[in-house]
Scaffold this motif. Sequence first.
Motif, short mmCIF file in Angstrom:
data_model
loop_
_atom_site.label_atom_id
_atom_site.label_comp_id
_atom_site.label_asym_id
_atom_site.label_seq_id
_atom_site.Cartn_x
_atom_site.Cartn_y
_atom_site.Cartn_z
N ARG A 159 0.85 -1.20 0.00
CA ARG A 159 0.00 0.00 0.00
C ARG A 159 0.88 1.25 0.00
O ARG A 159 1.59 1.51 0.96
CB ARG A 159 -0.91 0.00 1.22
CG ARG A 159 -1.88 -1.15 1.26
CD ARG A 159 -2.52 -1.26 2.65
NE ARG A 159 -3.31 -0.06 2.98
CZ ARG A 159 -3.80 0.16 4.20
NH1 ARG A 159 -3.57 -0.70 5.18
NH2 ARG A 159 -4.51 1.26 4.43
N PRO A 160 0.84 2.05 -1.05
CA PRO A 160 1.68 3.26 -1.09
C PRO A 160 1.10 4.37 -0.23
O PRO A 160 -0.10 4.41 0.07
CB PRO A 160 1.65 3.66 -2.57
CG PRO A 160 0.97 2.55 -3.31
CD PRO A 160 0.12 1.85 -2.31
N VAL A 161 1.97 5.29 0.16
CA VAL A 161 1.54 6.56 0.72
C VAL A 161 1.39 7.51 -0.46
O VAL A 161 2.35 7.77 -1.18
CB VAL A 161 2.57 7.11 1.73
CG1 VAL A 161 2.20 8.52 2.17
CG2 VAL A 161 2.69 6.18 2.94
N TRP A 162 0.17 8.01 -0.66
CA TRP A 162 -0.09 8.84 -1.83
C TRP A 162 0.55 10.22 -1.68
O TRP A 162 0.81 10.68 -0.57
CB TRP A 162 -1.59 8.99 -2.06
CG TRP A 162 -2.29 7.67 -2.14
CD1 TRP A 162 -3.18 7.15 -1.25
CD2 TRP A 162 -2.13 6.66 -3.15
NE1 TRP A 162 -3.60 5.89 -1.63
CE2 TRP A 162 -2.95 5.57 -2.80
CE3 TRP A 162 -1.36 6.58 -4.32
CZ2 TRP A 162 -3.05 4.42 -3.58
CZ3 TRP A 162 -1.45 5.43 -5.08
CH2 TRP A 162 -2.29 4.37 -4.72
N PHE A 163 0.78 10.84 -2.81
CA PHE A 163 1.35 12.19 -2.81
C PHE A 163 0.41 13.15 -2.07
O PHE A 163 -0.80 13.14 -2.27
CB PHE A 163 1.54 12.68 -4.26
CG PHE A 163 2.07 14.08 -4.35
CD1 PHE A 163 3.40 14.35 -4.13
CD2 PHE A 163 1.21 15.14 -4.63
CE1 PHE A 163 3.89 15.65 -4.20
CE2 PHE A 163 1.69 16.44 -4.70
CZ PHE A 163 3.03 16.69 -4.49
N VAL A 164 0.99 13.95 -1.17
CA VAL A 164 0.20 14.90 -0.38
C VAL A 164 0.51 16.31 -0.88
O VAL A 164 1.63 16.79 -0.76
CB VAL A 164 0.55 14.79 1.12
CG1 VAL A 164 -0.29 15.77 1.93
CG2 VAL A 164 0.33 13.37 1.61
N ASN A 165 -0.52 17.00 -1.42
CA ASN A 165 -0.32 18.36 -1.92
C ASN A 165 0.00 19.35 -0.81
O ASN A 165 0.60 20.38 -1.05
CB ASN A 165 -1.58 18.83 -2.66
CG ASN A 165 -1.73 18.14 -4.01
OD1 ASN A 165 -0.76 17.99 -4.73
ND2 ASN A 165 -2.94 17.72 -4.33
N SER A 166 -0.43 19.02 0.41
CA SER A 166 -0.30 19.96 1.51
C SER A 166 0.93 19.71 2.37
O SER A 166 0.90 19.86 3.59
CB SER A 166 -1.57 19.90 2.37
OG SER A 166 -2.71 20.15 1.61
N THR A 167 2.04 19.31 1.74
CA THR A 167 3.25 19.06 2.50
C THR A 167 3.72 20.29 3.26
O THR A 167 4.18 20.21 4.39
CB THR A 167 4.38 18.57 1.56
OG1 THR A 167 3.96 17.37 0.93
CG2 THR A 167 5.66 18.31 2.34
N ALA A 168 3.59 21.46 2.63
CA ALA A 168 4.01 22.70 3.27
C ALA A 168 3.22 22.93 4.56
O ALA A 168 3.78 23.37 5.57
CB ALA A 168 3.82 23.89 2.33
N GLU A 169 1.95 22.58 4.54
CA GLU A 169 1.13 22.70 5.74
C GLU A 169 1.61 21.72 6.82
O GLU A 169 1.76 22.09 7.99
CB GLU A 169 -0.33 22.41 5.40
CG GLU A 169 -1.25 22.34 6.62
CD GLU A 169 -2.61 21.74 6.29
OE1 GLU A 169 -3.35 21.44 7.24
OE2 GLU A 169 -2.93 21.57 5.09
N LEU A 170 1.88 20.50 6.41
CA LEU A 170 2.28 19.45 7.36
C LEU A 170 3.59 19.80 8.04
O LEU A 170 3.77 19.55 9.24
CB LEU A 170 2.40 18.12 6.62
CG LEU A 170 2.79 16.90 7.46
CD1 LEU A 170 1.67 16.52 8.42
CD2 LEU A 170 3.14 15.73 6.56
N LEU A 171 4.53 20.39 7.30
CA LEU A 171 5.85 20.67 7.83
C LEU A 171 6.02 22.13 8.25
O LEU A 171 7.14 22.56 8.51
CB LEU A 171 6.92 20.31 6.79
CG LEU A 171 6.90 18.86 6.29
CD1 LEU A 171 8.04 18.62 5.31
CD2 LEU A 171 6.97 17.87 7.44
N GLY A 172 4.93 22.86 8.31
CA GLY A 172 5.00 24.26 8.70
C GLY A 172 5.27 24.44 10.18
O GLY A 172 5.45 23.48 10.93
N ALA A 173 5.28 25.69 10.60
CA ALA A 173 5.61 25.99 11.99
C ALA A 173 4.52 25.55 12.95
O ALA A 173 4.77 25.31 14.13
CB ALA A 173 5.84 27.50 12.15
N SER A 174 3.29 25.41 12.46
CA SER A 174 2.19 25.02 13.33
C SER A 174 1.29 24.02 12.60
O SER A 174 1.17 24.05 11.38
CB SER A 174 1.37 26.25 13.75
OG SER A 174 0.26 25.87 14.53
#
Length: 215
Positions: A159-174
């Motif tokens: 089962r792959p981990v699908w591409f996440v468009n919101s990577t910037a959100e996930l790795l942001g400061a909050s």
Amino acid sequence: MSSIVYVGGQKGGTTKTTTSHLMCLGAILRKQPAAYVLTDPHRRVKADGRPYGVLDGRDGNVLAQIITASQSTKNGWLIVDGGGNRPAFDQAMAEQAHLTILPFRASEEDLEAVARDLETMPDSIALPSAWSTNKHAQEAAQRLIDALKQAFPGRVIDRPVWFVNSTAELLGASLESPSTTVRNAARHTFDILISSFSLHAAKRAEDESSTVGAA
């Protein structure tokens, strides 16, 4: 005792950090405690505004203390993000972790790199990550998974981990209020972790039982 998961691999850019944060967020969304451990000296700690713990393990002595402390924790997940280009560190952490996961993208370069890591860390498993949701791209990428499964049977997650468009959100400061996209990706990634962890634990127990029986 916390379940220690090491997310490693020599090649940079394989989504180790993204995958680690998705696992932690997914654990919280599934109502299980989790902590993310940063070990890459080139990254900074972003601990505020996250629903899971963030620990600074960039110093080797502190990292050892974190791992030791996890042995007295009754439950939960300790997700250690390995960073890239540190083969000696990868092998040392693989010996400490209950499960070592090696993310790889759909490219020949990533396939070659993860194959080398699977050889040097015989107790690790490979995880297709940042996989395209486009059907034609998936068909082409599936050949990479199939080739790796043939070379390393039982050590490649289907089962792959699908591409996440919101990577910037996930790795942001909050990360106080994750979007639906990120929450869904986190739940999916954590479900993959749970399944893989259980299968790996069962296989390890079977191997140990066979070893004892042979002795």
